[in-house]
Design a protein around this motif. Sequence first.
Motif, mmCIF file in Angstrom:
data_model
loop_
_atom_site.group_PDB
_atom_site.id
_atom_site.type_symbol
_atom_site.label_atom_id
_atom_site.label_comp_id
_atom_site.label_asym_id
_atom_site.label_seq_id
_atom_site.Cartn_x
_atom_site.Cartn_y
_atom_site.Cartn_z
ATOM 1 N N SER A 138 0.762 -1.276 -0.245
ATOM 2 C CA SER A 138 -0.453 0.218 0.555
ATOM 3 C C SER A 138 1.026 1.318 0.123
ATOM 4 N N VAL A 139 2.335 0.925 0.335
ATOM 5 C CA VAL A 139 2.866 2.286 0.287
ATOM 6 C C VAL A 139 3.826 2.919 -0.967
ATOM 7 N N MET A 140 4.185 1.392 -1.719
ATOM 8 C CA MET A 140 4.884 0.720 -2.603
ATOM 9 C C MET A 140 3.844 1.465 -3.696
ATOM 10 N N VAL A 141 2.257 0.845 -3.824
ATOM 11 C CA VAL A 141 1.752 1.860 -4.826
ATOM 12 C C VAL A 141 1.559 3.399 -4.823
ATOM 13 N N VAL A 142 1.725 3.805 -3.702
ATOM 14 C CA VAL A 142 1.568 5.282 -4.159
ATOM 15 C C VAL A 142 3.409 5.512 -4.587
ATOM 16 N N LEU A 143 4.051 5.619 -3.907
ATOM 17 C CA LEU A 143 5.746 6.054 -4.738
ATOM 18 C C LEU A 143 5.003 5.187 -6.179
ATOM 19 N N GLN A 144 5.024 4.394 -6.671
ATOM 20 C CA GLN A 144 4.582 4.279 -8.040
ATOM 21 C C GLN A 144 4.182 5.045 -8.715
ATOM 22 N N ALA A 145 2.688 4.941 -8.201
ATOM 23 C CA ALA A 145 1.837 5.832 -9.417
ATOM 24 C C ALA A 145 2.628 7.459 -9.766
ATOM 25 N N ARG A 148 7.459 7.835 -8.774
ATOM 26 C CA ARG A 148 8.870 8.280 -7.258
ATOM 27 C C ARG A 148 10.134 6.868 -7.048
ATOM 28 N N PHE A 149 10.627 6.875 -8.998
ATOM 29 C CA PHE A 149 11.070 4.971 -8.629
ATOM 30 C C PHE A 149 12.319 5.553 -7.697
ATOM 31 N N LYS A 150 13.252 6.315 -7.312
ATOM 32 C CA LYS A 150 14.396 6.187 -6.711
ATOM 33 C C LYS A 150 13.297 5.914 -5.217
ATOM 34 N N ALA A 151 12.951 5.907 -4.607
ATOM 35 C CA ALA A 151 12.414 5.871 -3.489
ATOM 36 C C ALA A 151 11.583 4.328 -3.007
ATOM 37 N N LEU A 152 11.151 4.348 -4.494
ATOM 38 C CA LEU A 152 10.273 2.996 -4.689
ATOM 39 C C LEU A 152 11.576 1.489 -4.675
ATOM 40 N N VAL A 153 12.754 1.610 -5.180
ATOM 41 C CA VAL A 153 13.528 1.105 -5.542
ATOM 42 C C VAL A 153 14.643 1.170 -3.813
ATOM 43 N N LEU A 154 14.742 2.248 -3.169
ATOM 44 C CA LEU A 154 15.325 2.126 -2.197
ATOM 45 C C LEU A 154 14.376 2.006 -0.695
ATOM 46 N N ALA A 197 5.586 4.768 5.523
ATOM 47 C CA ALA A 197 4.960 5.582 5.596
ATOM 48 C C ALA A 197 5.400 6.844 5.844
ATOM 49 N N ALA A 198 6.398 6.796 7.274
ATOM 50 C CA ALA A 198 6.902 7.841 8.148
ATOM 51 C C ALA A 198 7.797 8.994 7.512
ATOM 52 N N GLY A 199 8.485 8.503 6.459
ATOM 53 C CA GLY A 199 9.274 9.324 5.830
ATOM 54 C C GLY A 199 9.595 9.011 4.046
ATOM 55 N N LEU A 200 8.578 8.345 3.449
ATOM 56 C CA LEU A 200 8.194 9.217 1.938
ATOM 57 C C LEU A 200 6.742 9.166 1.271
ATOM 58 N N LEU A 201 6.004 9.252 2.495
ATOM 59 C CA LEU A 201 5.176 9.434 1.781
ATOM 60 C C LEU A 201 4.504 10.825 2.449
ATOM 61 N N PRO A 202 3.733 11.642 1.655
ATOM 62 C CA PRO A 202 3.241 13.408 1.944
ATOM 63 C C PRO A 202 1.924 13.031 2.921
ATOM 64 N N ARG A 203 2.424 13.678 3.852
ATOM 65 C CA ARG A 203 1.717 14.193 4.887
ATOM 66 C C ARG A 203 -0.246 14.472 4.807
ATOM 67 N N ARG A 204 -0.530 14.623 3.255
ATOM 68 C CA ARG A 204 -2.012 15.166 2.837
ATOM 69 C C ARG A 204 -2.119 14.031 3.314
#
Length: 431
Positions: A138-145, A148-154, A197-204
């Motif tokens: 559920s976190v990864m799909v937000v980065l994929q959409a 943000r491929f660098k964050a996804l890979v990391l 969830a704490a470091g990569l997803l937008p707070r909004r």
Amino acid sequence: MARNAALVISGRIGFVALWFLAVLLVYRGLGSDTAGLSEAGLFAIAIACVKIASGCIVDPSDVALMRRAPSLLRDDPEAAYRLFRAAFVLRGGLTAAVVLTLLLFAEIFSRDILGHPEATPLVRFVAAAIVGDMLFRSVMVVLQAAERFKALVLLEGFMQVLRFGSILLLWAFGAIQVELVLASYAAASFLALLVGAAGLLPRRLFASPRFEAKDLRHLLHFLKWMMPAMVLAAFNERLDILLVFGFAGSDVAGLYGAMLTLALVPDLVAGSLSSLLQPRIARMREEGSYASMLRLFLRISLPLLGVAFLLALLFARPVITLVLGPTYAAETGSFLWLLAGTLIWLAVTPLPMTMVAVHAPAQIALVTAGQLAIVASLGLILLPMHGPVGMAIAVFTTRISVALALFLMARRLAMPMRGGALLRVRQTHAS
């Protein structure tokens, strides 16, 4: 796009390969003698159950999100966040239903289906691993959409390092046991979830729990076709393990599961390409660039396929002996058939599969139903006659058949858009 492709493919291959290495260590540790192969078979079934659950619940909703979320993130981020929340509610409810069923019937499942009454605690670890997979994805799909491929890979790399490190610790202390391996698998997912969830997803995204009913209805409308297709696909991908376990027992399933794990290494590339292509496939269809991209891909992939399989013919047995131990070397034939199917799949299907999945989910349902029929019928015929090699031949035949079907379907889907794109260009020049 080329830079993103290099980043996603190289990063995900490198990091996910750690989990493959960890799985191989588990198989080697469990199957160092004939008696341990039964435990290896239970491990193969446990991982298959986790992946089936993810394939039935998470994969369909990920594809559904790729239809709208990338464009909404660019044009209306708040609407995109509401869509993500609706998807999370949907997949969370489905996951809860599956997990509660497993927990309530764990004893019956282990005794009557697995044939191992002592495996009841293992079922509970499988349930925890399913929850961890759903939350992490559920976190990864937000980065994929958001591309943000660098964050996804990391983030995926962080999780795979955790899993690999935990298996190494178990190996070092001589504690390779199926329950501990599944516990490590689940714990890594939960920890990576918290970090992401704490470091990569937008707070909004977390500012409100609100979502719109129309988003939920839109997802359900798409999933009425995609969900059955993905359920069938998830079972198809692990049906061979289930059949081998049912017909030949847990020890033979342990042998076959190890060969399957080794043969699926090229699928790391296919999965990485799908992650990259899903947000872009609609654009390719609109612009009419799908056909040229497919030709370019095939010119590269087909020669590489031939070279890879030739190397496998030469070095398969010594590599299996070195990596897994002499106990597994007897199943080299199964490995070669499985690898051939995987290589053909990788060489042909990434673009067609993404095109059909995003734009024609009803056709995916038909394809997966046919795939299930081929695997089941050929497996039931060849498995009793030839053992694991027969099952591998059935999988090989299925992969070729489905790859051809997807290729033809995607070609038909792309053709009208090329004409439409050409018409729009002409109208623009005329005006």
